[in-house]
Design an enzyme around this catalytic site. Sequence first.
Site, PDB file in Angstrom:
ATOM      1  CG  HIS A  24     -57.030 -37.818  33.068  1.00 52.82           C
ATOM      2  ND1 HIS A  24     -55.706 -38.067  32.793  1.00 52.82           N
ATOM      3  CD2 HIS A  24     -57.146 -37.846  34.414  1.00 52.82           C
ATOM      4  CE1 HIS A  24     -55.066 -38.263  33.925  1.00 52.82           C
ATOM      5  NE2 HIS A  24     -55.920 -38.136  34.920  1.00 52.82           N
ATOM      6  CG  ASN A  29     -72.752 -25.550  31.065  1.00 59.16           C
ATOM      7  OD1 ASN A  29     -72.927 -26.586  30.408  1.00 59.16           O
ATOM      8  ND2 ASN A  29     -72.205 -24.482  30.558  1.00 59.16           N
TER       9      ASN A  29
END
Length: 421
Positions: free
Chosen positions: A330, A353
């Site tokens: 999810h 990231n």
Amino acid sequence: MKKTVVVILAAGKSKRMNSEVPKVLHPICGRPMLNYVLDLAEAVKPDKIIVVLGYKYKEVKKLLKPKIKIVIQKKLLGTADAVKRTKALLKDFTGDVLVLYADNPLLRKETIKGLVNYHKENASDATLLTTEVKDPQGYGRVIRDKYASICKVVEEGDANELQKRIKEINTGIICFKAKKLFQVIRSIKLNKRKKEYYLTDTIGLLYQTGALIDSFKLSDPEEALGINSRNELALANKIMQRRINAEIMKKGVNIIDPESTFINYGTKIGRDTTIYPFTVIESNVKIGKRCRIGPFIHLREGTRIQDDVVAGNFLEVVRSQIADKTEAKHFSYLGDCFIGRSVNIGAGTIIANFDGKRKNKTIIKDKAFIGSGTILIAPVKVGRQAITGAGAVVVKKRDVPDRTIVVGVPARPLRRINAEE
Ligand code: UD1
Ligand code: CA
């Protein structure tokens, strides 16, 4: 058998597309239109492929393998002029020339092979690929004489009311005896209305010389779609998507609703995987066997998913690997990471990231448990069987050791996990 050369016309601008990008580079299911036509050319195992380039040719050239010959058409003076540019390369050639248009990407390989074989078997001088369509608007009409032999092709703009009603159209694909083609191509006159030399005028000229002209009829007019506008591009996408999805299902993948599943060309998916609706899979993605993908998922380039993975709703993955039996069910973003086997990615996990300059890597080892709402700031590693508490923010370079629980903001080790836990 006589030799075959394929000439692909790809010089055109994209006037009707209203685009800066050359028309033949516009993607269909993630792949440039021209590539599909190159596949068609390869399918007839030709002795040579010549591509005529013009508008922004340097960009288009990048797609072509070195063995493909390139001819530049500096001024876009029409399809006949484009073919004329190849003459120098075909000086002593006595075989057949198959002309393909780069904006006809939906033709099937079997169709093109059928056309070429038929042309050769009958030793015709020219064989047109024609089809009957409900709405022939925009296409060249095939005109037949009283014996039902093809005597010319008339373009939409030059057709009279009677001719406009003809439903048999020229797909643009014609196979010629090279000698006959170059014999008449010189005599083609400039079309004053469009200021172009039409390749289709070869047919009228050949007829006058008594040449043997034949047609090979396409049963599925959908294949003939020429892409001249954004509307036609969208339609081509739809048709190609249907084909791609059908091909994937044939390989044993379950697609619940093909109409709401968007999978780019070249995607590999293993047997007995199920794809739920509203899934978008971009190019360069691989998915293993028995996975559950979606609904509402976006898998981007460089995603590698192994077997028995559950990648659930509202998930975005890019440039990442996910190993066997991992679950990410999810609301998550997983970018530039390597995730091991049997990992649980809790709801709302985000991998940060990008630090504003660089995309950094994250490694999550086997059987780790990432608690709901965890943020992992890359570059960072989470050890084997480690646990992050709900809402933990794991800071970059503060790696989580194997079998350790971390909690809080910034995440700190709470304790080690005992062997028997
Ligand atoms: C063409 C055919 C028409 C046919 C239709 C099928 C002609 C005159 N008409 O019309 O009979 O029904 O395709 O889709 O051929 N190109 C060049 N150089 C040029 C002009 C075009 O390389 O100077 C290339 C284009 O990049 C394109 C192809 O030739 O790939 C066809 O040109 P386009 O202008 O799209 O022809 P249509 O009007 O669609
Ligand atoms: Ca066209």
